[in-house]
Design an enzyme around this catalytic site. Sequence first.
Site, PDB file in Angstrom:
ATOM      1  N   GLU A   1      -6.801 -14.420   6.963  1.00 53.31           N
ATOM      2  CA  GLU A   1      -5.434 -14.823   6.626  1.00 53.31           C
ATOM      3  C   GLU A   1      -4.762 -15.585   7.763  1.00 53.31           C
ATOM      4  O   GLU A   1      -3.749 -16.254   7.563  1.00 53.31           O
ATOM      5  CB  GLU A   1      -4.591 -13.611   6.242  1.00 53.31           C
ATOM      6  CG  GLU A   1      -4.386 -12.598   7.353  1.00 53.31           C
ATOM      7  CD  GLU A   1      -3.739 -11.323   6.844  1.00 53.31           C
ATOM      8  OE1 GLU A   1      -2.800 -10.856   7.499  1.00 53.31           O
ATOM      9  OE2 GLU A   1      -4.172 -10.803   5.801  1.00 53.31           O
TER      10      GLU A   1
ATOM     11  N   SER B   1     -13.367 -10.491  -2.173  1.00 54.18           N
ATOM     12  CA  SER B   1     -12.090  -9.956  -1.712  1.00 54.18           C
ATOM     13  C   SER B   1     -12.233  -8.491  -1.343  1.00 54.18           C
ATOM     14  O   SER B   1     -12.823  -7.704  -2.093  1.00 54.18           O
ATOM     15  CB  SER B   1     -11.015 -10.099  -2.795  1.00 54.18           C
ATOM     16  OG  SER B   1      -9.813  -9.472  -2.385  1.00 54.18           O
ATOM     17  N   SER B   2     -11.664  -8.117  -0.198  1.00 50.19           N
ATOM     18  CA  SER B   2     -11.645  -6.710   0.201  1.00 50.19           C
ATOM     19  C   SER B   2     -10.712  -5.901  -0.698  1.00 50.19           C
ATOM     20  O   SER B   2     -10.810  -4.673  -0.765  1.00 50.19           O
ATOM     21  CB  SER B   2     -11.183  -6.588   1.651  1.00 50.19           C
ATOM     22  OG  SER B   2      -9.838  -7.027   1.799  1.00 50.19           O
ATOM     23  N   GLN B   3      -9.793  -6.579  -1.406  1.00 52.80           N
ATOM     24  CA  GLN B   3      -8.827  -5.869  -2.236  1.00 52.80           C
ATOM     25  C   GLN B   3      -9.477  -5.130  -3.392  1.00 52.80           C
ATOM     26  O   GLN B   3      -8.922  -4.152  -3.894  1.00 52.80           O
ATOM     27  CB  GLN B   3      -7.772  -6.849  -2.766  1.00 52.80           C
ATOM     28  CG  GLN B   3      -6.859  -7.396  -1.683  1.00 52.80           C
ATOM     29  CD  GLN B   3      -5.957  -8.517  -2.181  1.00 52.80           C
ATOM     30  OE1 GLN B   3      -6.189  -9.091  -3.249  1.00 52.80           O
ATOM     31  NE2 GLN B   3      -4.945  -8.845  -1.415  1.00 52.80           N
TER      32      GLN B   3
ATOM     33  N   ARG C   1      -7.742 -16.820  -9.854  1.00 52.88           N
ATOM     34  CA  ARG C   1      -8.203 -15.895  -8.811  1.00 52.88           C
ATOM     35  C   ARG C   1      -9.153 -14.852  -9.404  1.00 52.88           C
ATOM     36  O   ARG C   1      -8.930 -14.330 -10.508  1.00 52.88           O
ATOM     37  CB  ARG C   1      -7.025 -15.208  -8.123  1.00 52.88           C
ATOM     38  CG  ARG C   1      -6.071 -16.176  -7.453  1.00 52.88           C
ATOM     39  CD  ARG C   1      -5.033 -15.474  -6.607  1.00 52.88           C
ATOM     40  NE  ARG C   1      -5.618 -14.887  -5.406  1.00 52.88           N
ATOM     41  CZ  ARG C   1      -4.912 -14.256  -4.468  1.00 52.88           C
ATOM     42  NH1 ARG C   1      -3.604 -14.132  -4.606  1.00 52.88           N
ATOM     43  NH2 ARG C   1      -5.499 -13.763  -3.399  1.00 52.88           N
TER      44      ARG C   1
ATOM     45  N   ARG D   1       0.832  -1.204   0.000  1.00 49.99           N
ATOM     46  CA  ARG D   1       0.000   0.000   0.000  1.00 49.99           C
ATOM     47  C   ARG D   1       0.872   1.262   0.000  1.00 49.99           C
ATOM     48  O   ARG D   1       0.587   2.228  -0.723  1.00 49.99           O
ATOM     49  CB  ARG D   1      -0.948  -0.003   1.203  1.00 49.99           C
ATOM     50  CG  ARG D   1      -2.160  -0.920   1.011  1.00 49.99           C
ATOM     51  CD  ARG D   1      -2.864  -1.203   2.331  1.00 49.99           C
ATOM     52  NE  ARG D   1      -4.119  -1.938   2.128  1.00 49.99           N
ATOM     53  CZ  ARG D   1      -4.199  -3.239   1.875  1.00 49.99           C
ATOM     54  NH1 ARG D   1      -3.080  -3.950   1.775  1.00 49.99           N
ATOM     55  NH2 ARG D   1      -5.372  -3.832   1.713  1.00 49.99           N
TER      56      ARG D   1
ATOM     57  N   ARG E   1       1.178 -19.615   3.116  1.00 52.43           N
ATOM     58  CA  ARG E   1       0.556 -19.901   4.418  1.00 52.43           C
ATOM     59  C   ARG E   1       0.282 -21.396   4.594  1.00 52.43           C
ATOM     60  O   ARG E   1       0.241 -21.887   5.727  1.00 52.43           O
ATOM     61  CB  ARG E   1      -0.706 -19.062   4.595  1.00 52.43           C
ATOM     62  CG  ARG E   1      -0.411 -17.566   4.558  1.00 52.43           C
ATOM     63  CD  ARG E   1      -1.387 -16.752   5.346  1.00 52.43           C
ATOM     64  NE  ARG E   1      -1.204 -15.330   5.082  1.00 52.43           N
ATOM     65  CZ  ARG E   1      -0.292 -14.548   5.656  1.00 52.43           C
ATOM     66  NH1 ARG E   1       0.533 -15.064   6.555  1.00 52.43           N
ATOM     67  NH2 ARG E   1      -0.209 -13.257   5.346  1.00 52.43           N
TER      68      ARG E   1
END
Length: 450
Positions: A332, A176-178, A129, A32, A407
Amino acid sequence: MSADQQAWQAPTAPGALNARVKVPGSKSLSNRYLVLAALGQRQVCLEGLLRSRDTDLMIGALTTLGALCHVDGDDPSRVEVTPPASGLFTAGGCVDCGLAGTVMRFAPALAMLGDGPTRFIGDRQAEARPMRPLLDGLAQLGAVIEYQGEEGHLPFTLYPPQGCKGGRVDIDSSGSSQFISGLLLLGSRLPQGLIVHHEGGPVPSLPHIRMTVSDLRQAGIRVEADEKDGCWRVQAAEGRPYPQLPERVQVEPDLSNAAPFLGAAMVAGGSVSVVGWPASSTQPGALLPGILSDMGAQVDCTDGVGGNKACTVCGSGKVSGLGDYDLSAAGELAPTLAALLVFADGPTRLHGIGHLRGHETNRLAALTAEINRVGGRARELEDGLEINPVGRDAMHPAVLESYGDHRMATFGALLGLGILGVRVRNIATTAKTMPDFVGMWAGMLEDGRG
């Protein structure tokens, strides 16, 4: 040597731990800040920036779009970003998004400020995605999207409108928040500002949108957020049409990357401290101390040695189940928590994380498969994951898949602490956010031996 033998041997705990760990900078904040620096009008020096595949992909994207990113030769975590002199991004290039969600959701928004078309590509996994909500939002602002593969996915070419002014976009960001964050970052440069309205199911990972809002405000941008109605309004301050970060910005440690290390104390017993823990943070990982406390750990986030803030987790090797637990604010963390809950004393049903099916891999399917592979019991729920512990003695060695997902790789490392004979394929995928994860993990366990 067979493929299974080449897989990384996850070390078991040598006994109770007593370790101090320093994790690198936050991936979410790093990318960001890189974007906001490139959107500004003067050079910005970012210190403590995460250097990993995801941030290197963002640096590559900004360079392709015409910004200058100078990496300090003596300290690679110190990067100076100089925006394009004209304020317009360079067209005609090809941006490689890799498997980085922030790159594939933020960089196309920047290309709206370009002087011509930009092509976007990514890893094969990235082509699965979702991208459609973001691209639909950009189309509402006048972009033309030319797909080279499946509609709504990478690869594609974006043709920006001439002089994007702003306005309102309506999208479904339940995946997605993105999508919202990418549009808000763009809105900071639009003369009429931007209203982003969400219509659909619950927006996942709201803390990540709050992080974007906080970073925009730090750069002097006015943002109004109405999460209840799913509406965000962003507008450059009067007389200041560009976002402008301070000349120097220090990046916080990545609190989600701290999760496997802090969780290790619960599996092995003893204590693990992560230094540099911020007093307050917009990162979803800031919720970790409370969650681990709910799982039976003793957690202390106070001043540590030399005045450095530290978060210390003390465990006994016992883990409490969480019952029904809403994890929508910090999805996440699910892989780390799932690994811990395999060793719990009761069942857990994690809810609000259905969107994890669209991450680097389908994380819900992957977690279910790998927990069952070692003899545990897990099943997917419509919006999450159910884990029913069977006891450590009932589990057995296995070679775990990482699915090219950082992850999932650290999830395997945590399981290996408590299950003898666990191997993890492609542990190198941790370089996405932690280039030296294996060394850090070994160092934590070496401290336990001392």
